[in-house]
Design a protein around this motif. Structure first.
Motif, PDB file in Angstrom:
ATOM      1  N   SER A  10     110.516  71.268  58.938  1.00  0.00           N
ATOM      2  CA  SER A  10     110.457  69.748  59.487  1.00  0.00           C
ATOM      3  C   SER A  10     110.545  68.611  58.373  1.00  0.00           C
ATOM      4  O   SER A  10     111.178  67.746  58.718  1.00  0.00           O
ATOM      5  CB  SER A  10     109.138  69.597  59.947  1.00  0.00           C
ATOM      6  N   LEU A  11     110.146  68.745  57.028  1.00  0.00           N
ATOM      7  CA  LEU A  11     110.157  68.068  56.344  1.00  0.00           C
ATOM      8  C   LEU A  11     111.457  67.741  55.185  1.00  0.00           C
ATOM      9  O   LEU A  11     111.892  66.853  54.637  1.00  0.00           O
ATOM     10  CB  LEU A  11     108.904  68.028  55.121  1.00  0.00           C
ATOM     11  N   LEU A  14     113.940  65.045  55.344  1.00  0.00           N
ATOM     12  CA  LEU A  14     113.470  63.975  54.773  1.00  0.00           C
ATOM     13  C   LEU A  14     113.825  63.627  53.522  1.00  0.00           C
ATOM     14  O   LEU A  14     114.049  62.724  52.705  1.00  0.00           O
ATOM     15  CB  LEU A  14     111.922  63.616  54.933  1.00  0.00           C
ATOM     16  N   ARG A  37      99.690  58.644  51.848  1.00  0.00           N
ATOM     17  CA  ARG A  37     100.926  58.148  52.581  1.00  0.00           C
ATOM     18  C   ARG A  37     101.820  58.918  51.651  1.00  0.00           C
ATOM     19  O   ARG A  37     101.841  58.409  50.423  1.00  0.00           O
ATOM     20  CB  ARG A  37     100.586  56.788  52.211  1.00  0.00           C
ATOM     21  N   THR A  39     106.036  58.370  51.293  1.00  0.00           N
ATOM     22  CA  THR A  39     107.165  57.636  51.831  1.00  0.00           C
ATOM     23  C   THR A  39     108.394  58.213  51.319  1.00  0.00           C
ATOM     24  O   THR A  39     108.832  58.801  50.284  1.00  0.00           O
ATOM     25  CB  THR A  39     107.016  56.359  51.208  1.00  0.00           C
ATOM     26  N   PHE A  40     109.461  57.967  52.263  1.00  0.00           N
ATOM     27  CA  PHE A  40     110.601  58.850  52.114  1.00  0.00           C
ATOM     28  C   PHE A  40     111.822  57.286  52.573  1.00  0.00           C
ATOM     29  O   PHE A  40     111.351  56.615  52.919  1.00  0.00           O
ATOM     30  CB  PHE A  40     110.909  59.864  53.150  1.00  0.00           C
ATOM     31  N   GLY A  42     113.385  55.158  54.505  1.00  0.00           N
ATOM     32  CA  GLY A  42     113.236  54.972  56.042  1.00  0.00           C
ATOM     33  C   GLY A  42     112.244  55.632  56.806  1.00  0.00           C
ATOM     34  O   GLY A  42     112.258  55.335  57.914  1.00  0.00           O
ATOM     35  N   ARG A  43     111.226  56.349  56.082  1.00  0.00           N
ATOM     36  CA  ARG A  43     110.204  56.877  56.850  1.00  0.00           C
ATOM     37  C   ARG A  43     108.942  56.989  56.013  1.00  0.00           C
ATOM     38  O   ARG A  43     108.928  57.101  54.952  1.00  0.00           O
ATOM     39  CB  ARG A  43     110.542  58.417  57.127  1.00  0.00           C
ATOM     40  N   ALA A  44     107.814  56.971  56.772  1.00  0.00           N
ATOM     41  CA  ALA A  44     106.433  57.009  56.138  1.00  0.00           C
ATOM     42  C   ALA A  44     105.800  57.847  56.813  1.00  0.00           C
ATOM     43  O   ALA A  44     105.887  57.995  58.304  1.00  0.00           O
ATOM     44  CB  ALA A  44     105.651  55.532  55.995  1.00  0.00           C
ATOM     45  N   LEU A  45     105.075  58.839  56.179  1.00  0.00           N
ATOM     46  CA  LEU A  45     104.015  59.759  56.909  1.00  0.00           C
ATOM     47  C   LEU A  45     102.620  59.627  56.497  1.00  0.00           C
ATOM     48  O   LEU A  45     102.259  59.381  55.153  1.00  0.00           O
ATOM     49  CB  LEU A  45     104.686  61.406  56.533  1.00  0.00           C
ATOM     50  N   PRO A  64     103.486  61.138  61.667  1.00  0.00           N
ATOM     51  CA  PRO A  64     104.353  59.869  61.259  1.00  0.00           C
ATOM     52  C   PRO A  64     103.462  58.981  61.394  1.00  0.00           C
ATOM     53  O   PRO A  64     102.426  58.798  62.104  1.00  0.00           O
ATOM     54  CB  PRO A  64     105.457  59.616  62.524  1.00  0.00           C
TER      55      PRO A  64
END
Length: 66
Positions: A10-11, A14, A37, A39-40, A42-45, A64
């Motif tokens: 899943s990860l 990213l 938190r 961060t990638f 365009g994406r934060a988890l 997410p």
């Protein structure tokens, strides 16, 4: 083993995280809750863990943000 493979599958798409910051800690049900938190591009988890009083990781969860 299955959970680790699921997280990896899943990860991995990213890529490497730009940051991984602890955002909080508290006690709950005799365990320590730690939240983070990640961060990638365009994406934060949101990532959180529960650790037993003996230092064993009981839960590791990812969701997410937004």
């Amino acid at each position: 083993d299955a959970a680790l493979k699921d997280f990896a599958a899943s990860l991995a798409p990213l890529g490497d995280p730009n940051s991984f910051v602890q955002t909080g800690t508290s006690k709950r049900g005799g365990m320590t809750l730690r939240s983070y938190r990640a961060t990638f591009a365009g994406r934060a988890l949101r990532v959180w863990t529960y650790e037993t009083s003996g230092g064993k990781l009981e839960q590791y969860q990812v969701a997410p943000i937004g």
